[in-house]
Design a protein around this motif. Structure first.
Motif, PDB file in Angstrom:
ATOM      1  N   GLN A 182      30.640 -72.397   6.889  1.00  0.00           N
ATOM      2  CA  GLN A 182      30.967 -72.343   5.462  1.00  0.00           C
ATOM      3  C   GLN A 182      32.152 -73.249   5.197  1.00  0.00           C
ATOM      4  O   GLN A 182      33.180 -72.835   4.687  1.00  0.00           O
ATOM      5  CB  GLN A 182      31.300 -70.896   5.059  1.00  0.00           C
ATOM      6  N   SER A 183      32.015 -74.517   5.525  1.00  0.00           N
ATOM      7  CA  SER A 183      33.167 -75.405   5.561  1.00  0.00           C
ATOM      8  C   SER A 183      33.674 -75.855   4.199  1.00  0.00           C
ATOM      9  O   SER A 183      34.865 -76.024   4.019  1.00  0.00           O
ATOM     10  CB  SER A 183      32.854 -76.621   6.422  1.00  0.00           C
ATOM     11  N   ALA A 201      27.651 -78.629   9.193  1.00  0.00           N
ATOM     12  CA  ALA A 201      27.509 -77.189   9.454  1.00  0.00           C
ATOM     13  C   ALA A 201      27.326 -76.965  10.942  1.00  0.00           C
ATOM     14  O   ALA A 201      26.660 -77.737  11.628  1.00  0.00           O
ATOM     15  CB  ALA A 201      26.314 -76.634   8.688  1.00  0.00           C
ATOM     16  N   ARG A 252      35.732 -73.105   8.110  1.00  0.00           N
ATOM     17  CA  ARG A 252      34.863 -72.226   8.894  1.00  0.00           C
ATOM     18  C   ARG A 252      33.649 -73.014   9.373  1.00  0.00           C
ATOM     19  O   ARG A 252      33.180 -73.918   8.693  1.00  0.00           O
ATOM     20  CB  ARG A 252      34.430 -71.028   8.067  1.00  0.00           C
ATOM     21  N   PRO A 301      28.647 -64.845  10.709  1.00  0.00           N
ATOM     22  CA  PRO A 301      27.436 -65.059   9.918  1.00  0.00           C
ATOM     23  C   PRO A 301      26.592 -63.812   9.747  1.00  0.00           C
ATOM     24  O   PRO A 301      25.503 -63.863   9.209  1.00  0.00           O
ATOM     25  CB  PRO A 301      26.682 -66.105  10.744  1.00  0.00           C
ATOM     26  N   THR A 337      32.993 -68.295  12.150  1.00  0.00           N
ATOM     27  CA  THR A 337      32.404 -67.734  10.951  1.00  0.00           C
ATOM     28  C   THR A 337      31.636 -66.501  11.374  1.00  0.00           C
ATOM     29  O   THR A 337      30.902 -66.538  12.343  1.00  0.00           O
ATOM     30  CB  THR A 337      31.425 -68.728  10.286  1.00  0.00           C
TER      31      THR A 337
END
Length: 131
Positions: A32-33, A74, A29, A104, A102
């Motif tokens: 949020q990798s 990010a 993502r 968020p 993602t």
């Protein structure tokens, strides 16, 4: 024999051009990798990891010659990113890392919504229905 034992550097392992055989996970993502693991060979002595348009010169680990771990930057753009590693013997073959969207948006305790980006947090208050 004494001079031979003092020149053991001729027996040192020479770096080989890195080769990526797999990448896990293959999809991360954008915000949020988490950690990505490359497997292959020739990772000891890695000087950089190219992730799309970003070159990492630190923040990656090579626990052994067949494994390299890194965190994608990010906010990487959504889509396919080419990943390659470089050491003194050359640059690896490319591997594709899929970056997905993602969401968020986080709802706050007072009923508003917060959207987090790499550079700021924006709050959107929830308004009562009209009419």
């Amino acid at each position: 024999i004494i001079s031979f034992t003092n020149s053991a550097s001729c027996l040192a392992l020479q770096p080989i051009q890195p080769q990526i055989t797999s990448l896990s996970p293959a999809s991360v993502r954008a915000f949020q990798s988490g950690t990505v693991t490359l497997t292959g060979q020739g990772f000891l002595g890695t000087t950089s990891v190219q992730v799309g348009a970003v070159t990492l010169t630190s923040g990656f680990t090579t626990p052994d010659d067949a494994t390299l771990r890194f965190n994608p930057p990010a906010g990487s753009p959504i889509g396919n990113l080419v990943v390659q590693t470089t050491n003194s013997a050359g640059t690896s073959n490319p591997a594709n890392l899929q970056v997905t969207d993602t969401n968020p948006c986080i709802f706050g305790p007072m009923g508003g919504a917060f959207v987090a980006t790499p550079s700021k947090i924006i709050m959107f208050p929830l308004l009562p229905p009209r009419g």
